[in-house]
Design an enzyme around this catalytic site. Structure first.
Site, mmCIF file in Angstrom:
data_model
loop_
_atom_site.group_PDB
_atom_site.id
_atom_site.type_symbol
_atom_site.label_atom_id
_atom_site.label_comp_id
_atom_site.label_asym_id
_atom_site.label_seq_id
_atom_site.Cartn_x
_atom_site.Cartn_y
_atom_site.Cartn_z
ATOM 1 N N SER A 204 26.460 -32.878 -29.502
ATOM 2 C CA SER A 204 25.244 -33.652 -29.282
ATOM 3 C C SER A 204 25.083 -34.029 -27.805
ATOM 4 O O SER A 204 24.931 -33.150 -26.961
ATOM 5 C CB SER A 204 25.255 -34.885 -30.189
ATOM 6 O OG SER A 204 24.004 -35.509 -30.217
ATOM 7 N N ASP A 298 18.953 -30.289 -38.729
ATOM 8 C CA ASP A 298 19.184 -31.141 -37.567
ATOM 9 C C ASP A 298 17.935 -31.163 -36.706
ATOM 10 O O ASP A 298 17.343 -30.106 -36.427
ATOM 11 C CB ASP A 298 20.378 -30.590 -36.767
ATOM 12 C CG ASP A 298 20.703 -31.383 -35.505
ATOM 13 O OD1 ASP A 298 20.191 -32.506 -35.348
ATOM 14 O OD2 ASP A 298 21.474 -30.871 -34.677
ATOM 15 N N HIS A 328 22.969 -32.801 -38.389
ATOM 16 C CA HIS A 328 23.604 -33.315 -37.185
ATOM 17 C C HIS A 328 24.851 -34.125 -37.527
ATOM 18 O O HIS A 328 24.896 -34.857 -38.517
ATOM 19 C CB HIS A 328 22.616 -34.206 -36.431
ATOM 20 C CG HIS A 328 23.002 -34.494 -35.025
ATOM 21 N ND1 HIS A 328 22.750 -33.607 -34.002
ATOM 22 C CD2 HIS A 328 23.628 -35.554 -34.469
ATOM 23 C CE1 HIS A 328 23.195 -34.125 -32.873
ATOM 24 N NE2 HIS A 328 23.744 -35.298 -33.121
#
Length: 360
Positions: A204, A298, A328
């Site tokens: 991320s 995601d 995610h």
């Protein structure tokens, strides 16, 4: 129905680590029962291919009020995320050695955690930058992810506790991460690692930092040998379809992204268009080889895949791996969800094969 109600009551009554134990037990239920229980708990989102156990985890999280990853109260957000992560801790993946120490950073000392696999002499060294929207996350919240990468990828791992926003907005985190990579390069031999195979990795926001660091150091002696990017946030400017399709009912929302952007960039002297925060707008030529991992459910899926495709178009060696049944943050679910763990292990192994192929 009575079985479903009993499971619901017992999980709802569990506290702290007992809740993590209960969530692990739910992973062994038949998928139809997991889906049924998730619906009973009020989870109505139509993500047909999403892992049934993940849906159940999301249902319980929703029942408890959900909770944004990033809010304007950074201290509270960090405390909440850390509490969530530590509540699911189980027996950690064994590695040969774990050592905490400090290295020099551009503004202050940086806390790092070094992981050794069983056969660590001459192994690659992976410099790991944790995710958390540039605002939350630390060495502990991503400890198990680093252990899995170390053990199954047969790599040394150096996890970096870089400075967080909003107290330290962009580019403080980039500066810290570059410094950590430089330190790793300079001390690889001392650590027993292969100095020619010092790589960067992150999930991320950590994927963003890995991408930015790779751009900032290319053409220098500090460039990493390769990049491993887990569902990276790489474009803070443009809109993508996945940002609209998966913004509700999952572990990361569009609102989380907006709050993270504000904390990281809105309070800095940079703009969203600066390649230091949006690597998609940087120079993507002549970058280190990359394994880019996206998650089908995601909000960041499309931009990560677009970044991989753009790197490939410019002649870089890139492998794109889409994890179809997850959203995610799946590398943070490995204590709970068997599929998340299996996918993380597989990616660690694949990255090591990828690295070995580069020097073959």
């Amino acid at each position: 129905m009575s079985v479903v109600k009993t499971i619901r009551r017992r999980v709802n009554q569990a506290k702290g680590k007992a809740r993590g134990d209960a969530a692990r037990l739910l992973a062994h239920l038949p998928a139809p029962l997991q889906l049924r229980l998730a619906r009973l708990m009020g989870y109505q989102y139509d993500y047909a291919g999403l892992d049934p156990h993940v849906r159940l985890l999301l249902a319980f999280r929703q029942m408890e009020g959900g909770g944004s990853l990033v809010t304007r109260d950074a201290v509270k957000s960090r405390r909440h995320f850390r509490r969530e992560m530590l509540s699911i801790v189980a027996k950690p993946t064994p590695v040969a050695q774990v050592k905490n120490f400090q290295i020099d950073g551009p503004a202050s000392k940086l806390n790092v955690r070094h992981y050794l696999p069983e056969q660590h002499q001459g192994a690659p060294l992976l410099v790991f930058y944790h995710g958390g929207g540039f605002v939350v996350g630390d060495l502990d919240t991503h400890d198990e992810a680093c252990r899995l990468l170390c053990h199954y990828g047969r790599m040394q791992v150096l996890s970096v506790d870089y400075r967080l926003a909003p107290e330290y907005p962009a580019p403080a985190a980039v500066d810290d991460c570059v410094a950590a990579l430089q330190w790793a390069k300079a001390h690889a031999t001392e650590l027993g690692a292969d100095p020619a195979r010092v790589c960067v990795c992150g999930d991320s926001a950590g994927g963003n930092l890995s991408a930015v660091v790779s751009q900032q150091t290319k053409g220098t002696a500090d460039v990493p040998a390769a990049q491993l990017l887990f569902y990276p946030v790489v474009d803070l400017v443009n809109e993508y379809q996945s940002r609209k399709a998966f913004t509700q009912g999952l572990f990361l929302s569009d609102m989380d992204i907006e709050e993270a952007n504000y904390a990281y960039v809105g309070l800095s002297d940079l703009t969203l268009q600066d390649p230091l925060v949006t690597p998609m707008l940087g120079d993507l030529s002549n970058l280190p080889p990359a394994l880019v991992v996206s998650a089908a459910y995601d909000v960041l899926c499309d931009e990560g895949e677009a970044y991989a495709q753009r790197m490939r178009e410019l002649g870089n060696r890139v492998i794109l791996d889409r994890v179809e049944s997850h959203g995610h943050g799946f590398i943070n679910l490995t204590f709970l969800n068997p599929s998340a763990k299996q996918n993380t292990i597989r990616i660690a192994q694949d990255f090591r094969v990828f690295l070995d192929s580069l020097s073959a």
